[in-house]
Write a protein that holds these residues in place. Structure first.
Motif, PDB file in Angstrom:
ATOM      1  N   LYS A  89       2.665  -8.681  -7.391  1.00 36.66           N
ATOM      2  CA  LYS A  89       2.128  -9.988  -7.766  1.00 36.66           C
ATOM      3  C   LYS A  89       2.540 -11.051  -6.755  1.00 36.66           C
ATOM      4  O   LYS A  89       1.744 -11.932  -6.397  1.00 36.66           O
ATOM      5  N   ALA A  90       3.776 -10.962  -6.268  1.00 33.67           N
ATOM      6  CA  ALA A  90       4.246 -11.926  -5.272  1.00 33.67           C
ATOM      7  C   ALA A  90       3.414 -11.832  -4.000  1.00 33.67           C
ATOM      8  O   ALA A  90       3.075 -12.856  -3.390  1.00 33.67           O
ATOM      9  N   ALA A  91       3.078 -10.617  -3.580  1.00 34.89           N
ATOM     10  CA  ALA A  91       2.248 -10.442  -2.383  1.00 34.89           C
ATOM     11  C   ALA A  91       0.861 -11.051  -2.590  1.00 34.89           C
ATOM     12  O   ALA A  91       0.306 -11.686  -1.684  1.00 34.89           O
ATOM     13  N   GLN A  92       0.322 -10.861  -3.777  1.00 34.32           N
ATOM     14  CA  GLN A  92      -0.988 -11.450  -4.090  1.00 34.32           C
ATOM     15  C   GLN A  92      -0.925 -12.974  -4.003  1.00 34.32           C
ATOM     16  O   GLN A  92      -1.797 -13.616  -3.407  1.00 34.32           O
ATOM     17  N   ALA A 184      -3.417  -8.301   5.753  1.00 29.83           N
ATOM     18  CA  ALA A 184      -4.222  -8.776   4.621  1.00 29.83           C
ATOM     19  C   ALA A 184      -3.750 -10.143   4.150  1.00 29.83           C
ATOM     20  O   ALA A 184      -4.560 -11.016   3.814  1.00 29.83           O
ATOM     21  N   ILE A 185      -2.440 -10.342   4.121  1.00 39.37           N
ATOM     22  CA  ILE A 185      -1.886 -11.642   3.712  1.00 39.37           C
ATOM     23  C   ILE A 185      -2.270 -12.714   4.721  1.00 39.37           C
ATOM     24  O   ILE A 185      -2.675 -13.821   4.353  1.00 39.37           O
ATOM     25  N   GLU A 192      -7.096  -7.368  -1.199  1.00 37.62           N
ATOM     26  CA  GLU A 192      -6.648  -6.286  -0.315  1.00 37.62           C
ATOM     27  C   GLU A 192      -5.123  -6.255  -0.225  1.00 37.62           C
ATOM     28  O   GLU A 192      -4.524  -5.180  -0.194  1.00 37.62           O
ATOM     29  N   ALA A 193      -4.500  -7.421  -0.188  1.00 33.59           N
ATOM     30  CA  ALA A 193      -3.033  -7.470  -0.159  1.00 33.59           C
ATOM     31  C   ALA A 193      -2.453  -6.829  -1.417  1.00 33.59           C
ATOM     32  O   ALA A 193      -1.467  -6.087  -1.347  1.00 33.59           O
ATOM     33  N   THR A 194      -3.082  -7.105  -2.560  1.00 36.29           N
ATOM     34  CA  THR A 194      -2.634  -6.520  -3.823  1.00 36.29           C
ATOM     35  C   THR A 194      -2.802  -5.006  -3.803  1.00 36.29           C
ATOM     36  O   THR A 194      -1.889  -4.255  -4.176  1.00 36.29           O
ATOM     37  N   ARG A 195      -3.968  -4.545  -3.368  1.00 40.84           N
ATOM     38  CA  ARG A 195      -4.245  -3.104  -3.332  1.00 40.84           C
ATOM     39  C   ARG A 195      -3.274  -2.371  -2.412  1.00 40.84           C
ATOM     40  O   ARG A 195      -2.694  -1.343  -2.789  1.00 40.84           O
ATOM     41  N   LEU A 196      -3.071  -2.924  -1.229  1.00 37.34           N
ATOM     42  CA  LEU A 196      -2.206  -2.267  -0.251  1.00 37.34           C
ATOM     43  C   LEU A 196      -0.744  -2.270  -0.692  1.00 37.34           C
ATOM     44  O   LEU A 196      -0.027  -1.282  -0.514  1.00 37.34           O
ATOM     45  N   HIS A 197      -0.316  -3.389  -1.271  1.00 32.10           N
ATOM     46  CA  HIS A 197       1.077  -3.465  -1.703  1.00 32.10           C
ATOM     47  C   HIS A 197       1.326  -2.542  -2.894  1.00 32.10           C
ATOM     48  O   HIS A 197       2.391  -1.919  -2.988  1.00 32.10           O
ATOM     49  N   GLN A 198       0.350  -2.451  -3.804  1.00 29.67           N
ATOM     50  CA  GLN A 198       0.484  -1.540  -4.943  1.00 29.67           C
ATOM     51  C   GLN A 198       0.564  -0.095  -4.445  1.00 29.67           C
ATOM     52  O   GLN A 198       1.401   0.693  -4.923  1.00 29.67           O
ATOM     53  N   GLN A 199      -0.269   0.249  -3.492  1.00 27.63           N
ATOM     54  CA  GLN A 199      -0.255   1.592  -2.911  1.00 27.63           C
ATOM     55  C   GLN A 199       1.098   1.884  -2.256  1.00 27.63           C
ATOM     56  O   GLN A 199       1.663   2.972  -2.419  1.00 27.63           O
ATOM     57  N   HIS A 200       1.614   0.895  -1.541  1.00 25.68           N
ATOM     58  CA  HIS A 200       2.903   1.034  -0.871  1.00 25.68           C
ATOM     59  C   HIS A 200       4.029   1.226  -1.877  1.00 25.68           C
ATOM     60  O   HIS A 200       4.868   2.128  -1.739  1.00 25.68           O
ATOM     61  N   ARG A 201       4.046   0.407  -2.906  1.00 26.53           N
ATOM     62  CA  ARG A 201       5.114   0.501  -3.903  1.00 26.53           C
ATOM     63  C   ARG A 201       5.023   1.819  -4.666  1.00 26.53           C
ATOM     64  O   ARG A 201       6.049   2.450  -4.940  1.00 26.53           O
ATOM     65  N   ASP A 202       3.834   2.241  -5.028  1.00 26.32           N
ATOM     66  CA  ASP A 202       3.684   3.497  -5.766  1.00 26.32           C
ATOM     67  C   ASP A 202       4.238   4.666  -4.955  1.00 26.32           C
ATOM     68  O   ASP A 202       4.970   5.518  -5.483  1.00 26.32           O
TER      69      ASP A 202
END
Length: 222
Positions: A89-92, A184-185, A192-202
């Motif tokens: 969420k912070a990245a978004q 993306a940020i 895209e920032a949300t998608r990429l960061h979620q993928q990274h964290r997962d």
């Protein structure tokens, strides 16, 4: 540290020892032993221990001293479920707000240092820079409440990361993911920032939990 009140010195000193593994999980000490270890009186030590118990780092038992808490795999998984959700969420929010040229240059510089650390195989240095990169993204999100909640969880997830530092593979994939997230940020593309960061964290969380289970001799699935 020398300028801080005794209770603050006791708190920060003990917390540092716990987070860095100098007082590993399961360590049990009497209050008098803690005071002797820190060269402080029992009153500031007692106040520090109360704070550390509230943060979930120690268990305090009257007349029996303290025990450094050991988190179970299940507890660590729960911590990461919350921690990673907030960080995404912070990245978004950071992408939504946008970053300045100076912010971008600073983040880009951190990533360059991380990539050099990866090439050297210096996981310890890479991990410190990784913490810094993620902290910088959170600091730019503009939501003090979210930042405060992440700070509360940071200590507990940090101990898990330290525990498996020597087991993790070279973070080549993480370096690429960080680059994509920053791009993306910078573009202000919050989806895209949300998608990429979620993928990274997962991916990163799955790896960490797998390594923790491996370390404890558990099957990788749980």
């Amino acid at each position: 540290m020398a300028r801080l009140p005794a209770r603050e010195r006791a708190y920060h000193d003990l917390k540092y020892r716990i987070l860095e593994g100098r007082l590993p999980p399961g360590t049990t000490l009497l209050e008098t032993e803690v005071a002797s270890l820190l060269s402080l009186s029992r009153t500031p030590v007692r106040e520090a221990l109360i704070r550390l118990e509230e943060e979930g780092l120690v268990d305090v038992r009257p007349r029996h001293g303290i025990t450094v808490r050991a988190l179970s795999i299940e507890e660590i998984e729960q911590i990461y479920q919350v921690f990673s959700t907030l960080e995404v969420k912070a990245a978004q929010l950071t992408a939504r707000r946008g970053i300045s040229a100076a912010d971008y240059e600073r983040l880009d510089g951190i990533l360059s240092q991380m990539e050099r650390a990866t090439k050297r195989g210096d996981i310890a240095q890479w991990s410190e820079l990784d913490d810094l990169f993620h902290a910088e993204l959170v600091a730019l999100c503009g939501n003090p409440r979210l930042q405060g909640m992440l700070r509360q969880l940071w200590d507990q997830q940090y101990r898990a990361r330290i525990a498996i530092a020597g087991l993790r593979p070279l973070p080549v994939i993480s370096d690429k993911e960080h680059r994509a997230i920053l791009a993306a940020i910078r573009a202000g593309d919050e989806a895209e920032a949300t998608r990429l960061h979620q993928q990274h964290r997962d991916r990163a969380d799955t790896l960490l939990l797998s390594l923790l289970r491996q370390q404890q001799g558990q099957p990788s699935g749980g």
